[in-house]
Design an enzyme around this catalytic site. Sequence first.
Site, PDB file in Angstrom:
ATOM      1  N   HIS A   1       0.813  -1.206   0.000  1.00  0.00           N
ATOM      2  CA  HIS A   1       0.000   0.000   0.000  1.00  0.00           C
ATOM      3  C   HIS A   1       0.843   1.250   0.000  1.00  0.00           C
ATOM      4  O   HIS A   1       1.970   1.263   0.445  1.00  0.00           O
ATOM      5  CB  HIS A   1      -0.948  -0.012   1.200  1.00  0.00           C
ATOM      6  CG  HIS A   1      -2.012  -1.051   1.022  1.00  0.00           C
ATOM      7  ND1 HIS A   1      -3.194  -0.779   0.408  1.00  0.00           N
ATOM      8  CD2 HIS A   1      -2.026  -2.367   1.318  1.00  0.00           C
ATOM      9  CE1 HIS A   1      -3.898  -1.890   0.352  1.00  0.00           C
ATOM     10  NE2 HIS A   1      -3.211  -2.873   0.899  1.00  0.00           N
ATOM     11  N   CYS A   2       0.217   2.293  -0.492  1.00  0.00           N
ATOM     12  CA  CYS A   2       0.848   3.594  -0.582  1.00  0.00           C
ATOM     13  C   CYS A   2       1.517   3.941   0.752  1.00  0.00           C
ATOM     14  O   CYS A   2       0.867   3.801   1.768  1.00  0.00           O
ATOM     15  CB  CYS A   2      -0.240   4.615  -0.902  1.00  0.00           C
ATOM     16  SG  CYS A   2       0.397   6.145  -1.480  1.00  0.00           S
ATOM     17  N   PRO A   3       2.748   4.392   0.866  1.00  0.00           N
ATOM     18  CA  PRO A   3       3.636   4.696  -0.249  1.00  0.00           C
ATOM     19  C   PRO A   3       4.570   3.550  -0.605  1.00  0.00           C
ATOM     20  O   PRO A   3       5.625   3.808  -1.189  1.00  0.00           O
ATOM     21  CB  PRO A   3       4.427   5.875   0.307  1.00  0.00           C
ATOM     22  CG  PRO A   3       4.589   5.510   1.755  1.00  0.00           C
ATOM     23  CD  PRO A   3       3.357   4.749   2.140  1.00  0.00           C
TER      24      PRO A   3
END
Lengths: 379, 81
Positions: free
Chosen positions: B18-20
């Site tokens: 997941h981001c980042p």
Amino acid sequence: MTVKQIVVLGGGVGGTLVANLLAGQLTRKQAQITLIDRIGKHVYQPGWLYVPFGGPPPERWERSERSLLRRSVDLIIGDAVRIDPHERYVEMADGTQIPFDYLVIATGARLEPSAVPGYGEGAYHFYSAEAALRLHAALREFSGGRIVIGVADIPYKCPPAPLEFTFLLEDELRKRGLREKTEITYLSPIGRVFTIESVSQFVTPLMEERGIQYELFFNTEQIDPVNRTISSLEGTTIPYDLLVLVPPHRGATIISESGLGDAQGWLPTDRETLQHKQFPYIYGVGDATDLPVSKSGAAAHFEAKVIAHRIAGEIKGKPSEERYQGQVMCFLETGYGQATQLVFDYTHPPHPPKPSAYYHYEKALLNRAYWHLIPTGIV
Amino acid sequence: MTSPNVVIDKEIDARGSHCPGPMMELIRGIKSVPVGSVVAVLSSDPGSAKDIPIWVQKAGHEFIGAFPEQGFTRFVVRKMR
């Protein structure tokens, strides 16, 4: 029925809690539980945040591991150097082999400041007792100038900690009459000040209100301790008088040397069952894993309960369907005697409430009550 | 264009991260290759579409493109300095 051998590697929050919960759920006829810890000392790491500001000394945040373990858990103090996941044993530095049917890896994260050229001479941090004391001494001497705070790499332990440090520092400098003489800059490797977007949206206006500057997409390449500058991969160079940089983190060397980790040494872990992706009888808890959640005692606390249920269920012949859903609950100090709270899981991002003294005192209470409540499994 | 018309020197599979996560994986990838190399990162995180091009521009590299596939996107970048 043979007695199952359960070995827990590491006596931090996750390892200690897993061992104690298993000891409560299984009889000695069902399982022998052994915890291996390098130093035999349990450290409550969140306490280090307060050391640079003259808070309680690091010894206050340490207890003997034995004193926190249930009597039926065997404790081995020593260096584990290798895991054989096929033959199922842990090898100690003296050559002893500790066999297991189930292994719980709770080896935490390791700091690697040397991954940043110039770090040793140029930067401070508060991610160990010694470093926090050094930073305390440097802050005591500080009389104004440019303070730069940042994160060298992601992931790192306790993601809110550098922001908390920044807010506490701003407050402290104001109290000491140094705020007007000090420029504070926060460096973030990504496109916002915090990894979780909702927290970033909450924190950014607070930083702006307090005149804390920030530089985004700053991935540290090197520190020049002579000229006191820090440079990024993106080509930005920032001067400093005092640099506080969270050092790069990596997984424990035993994970890499046993061929169990990814390139950074984190354990490939199923995000719900917490089993190693290749070896289902090996579990990962806390900072040692590659889970997409905070590396924090809070996450380890929730994960430990799932692991204990699953192992105990399997041994008792009643497999548990319990799964970890990414739960984390922690506090974020915002200075001025206030804090907020972050509660989230894989699918629900946090919605931090307005900072208040209530959350600050709740955090202070947890810091004191930790020893009685968390490793014991009372909460 | 559905696929990049360049030779990819290094491809990093950051799907499920997941981001980042994917952006940090791309940064690690870029650090590890010589100037001129082409690095691709596979991401299933919608946030990457915003983060990765901004970072690439800020860092002075060339953003070759984002190429959607089934359930993920391949972001392709040339290291320029």
